[in-house]
Scaffold this motif. Structure first.
Motif, mmCIF file in Angstrom:
data_model
loop_
_atom_site.group_PDB
_atom_site.id
_atom_site.type_symbol
_atom_site.label_atom_id
_atom_site.label_comp_id
_atom_site.label_asym_id
_atom_site.label_seq_id
_atom_site.Cartn_x
_atom_site.Cartn_y
_atom_site.Cartn_z
ATOM 1 N N PRO A 130 -1.897 -0.696 0.817
ATOM 2 C CA PRO A 130 -2.855 -1.150 1.880
ATOM 3 C C PRO A 130 -3.217 -0.005 2.834
ATOM 4 N N LYS A 131 -3.028 1.528 2.519
ATOM 5 C CA LYS A 131 -3.118 3.007 2.887
ATOM 6 C C LYS A 131 -4.875 3.551 1.869
ATOM 7 N N PHE A 132 -4.422 2.823 1.017
ATOM 8 C CA PHE A 132 -5.358 3.001 -0.278
ATOM 9 C C PHE A 132 -6.678 2.851 0.158
ATOM 10 N N VAL A 133 -6.600 1.113 0.698
ATOM 11 C CA VAL A 133 -7.406 0.146 1.382
ATOM 12 C C VAL A 133 -8.408 1.108 2.635
ATOM 13 N N ARG A 134 -7.130 0.767 3.521
ATOM 14 C CA ARG A 134 -7.511 1.755 5.041
ATOM 15 C C ARG A 134 -8.705 2.927 4.871
ATOM 16 N N THR A 135 -7.849 3.531 3.714
ATOM 17 C CA THR A 135 -8.890 4.638 3.869
ATOM 18 C C THR A 135 -9.887 5.380 2.632
ATOM 19 N N PHE A 136 -10.224 3.893 1.996
ATOM 20 C CA PHE A 136 -10.892 4.298 1.069
ATOM 21 C C PHE A 136 -11.893 3.144 0.690
ATOM 22 N N GLY A 137 -11.299 1.743 1.323
ATOM 23 C CA GLY A 137 -11.623 0.891 1.050
ATOM 24 C C GLY A 137 -12.659 0.430 2.231
ATOM 25 N N ALA A 138 -13.386 -0.839 2.093
ATOM 26 C CA ALA A 138 -14.308 -1.570 3.573
ATOM 27 C C ALA A 138 -13.798 -2.944 3.805
ATOM 28 N N ASP A 139 -13.387 -3.185 5.248
ATOM 29 C CA ASP A 139 -13.229 -4.978 5.804
ATOM 30 C C ASP A 139 -12.139 -4.926 4.868
ATOM 31 N N GLY A 140 -11.190 -4.209 4.396
ATOM 32 C CA GLY A 140 -9.518 -4.719 3.115
ATOM 33 C C GLY A 140 -10.463 -4.929 2.303
#
Length: 69
Positions: free
Chosen positions: A27-37
């Protein structure tokens, strides 16, 4: 899939790049690099330089990247 801290489901999110066979990211990777989860690229299928440039948040990038080739 959006990560919900109080959910009973897995804490990990699947990379949506078909080239990486849906490797899990935190989830930390998603918050840092992703968009909208959502992430469309991960360290398994894209170089870090591309991830730092926004590849994980770009749905069109996933089809351009296959790090294993």
């Amino acid at each position: 899939m959006v990560w919900k801290p109080k959910s009973n489901s897995s804490r990990y999110v699947n990379c949506r790049n078909p080239a990486c066979k849906n490797k899990h990211v935190t989830p930390k990777f998603v918050r840092t690099f992703g968009a909208d989860g959502v992430v469309h690229a991960c360290p398994e299928c894209a170089p870090w330089a591309a991830l730092k440039s926004g590849a994980a948040a770009d749905p069109t990038f996933a089809r351009q990247t296959n790090r294993r080739q």
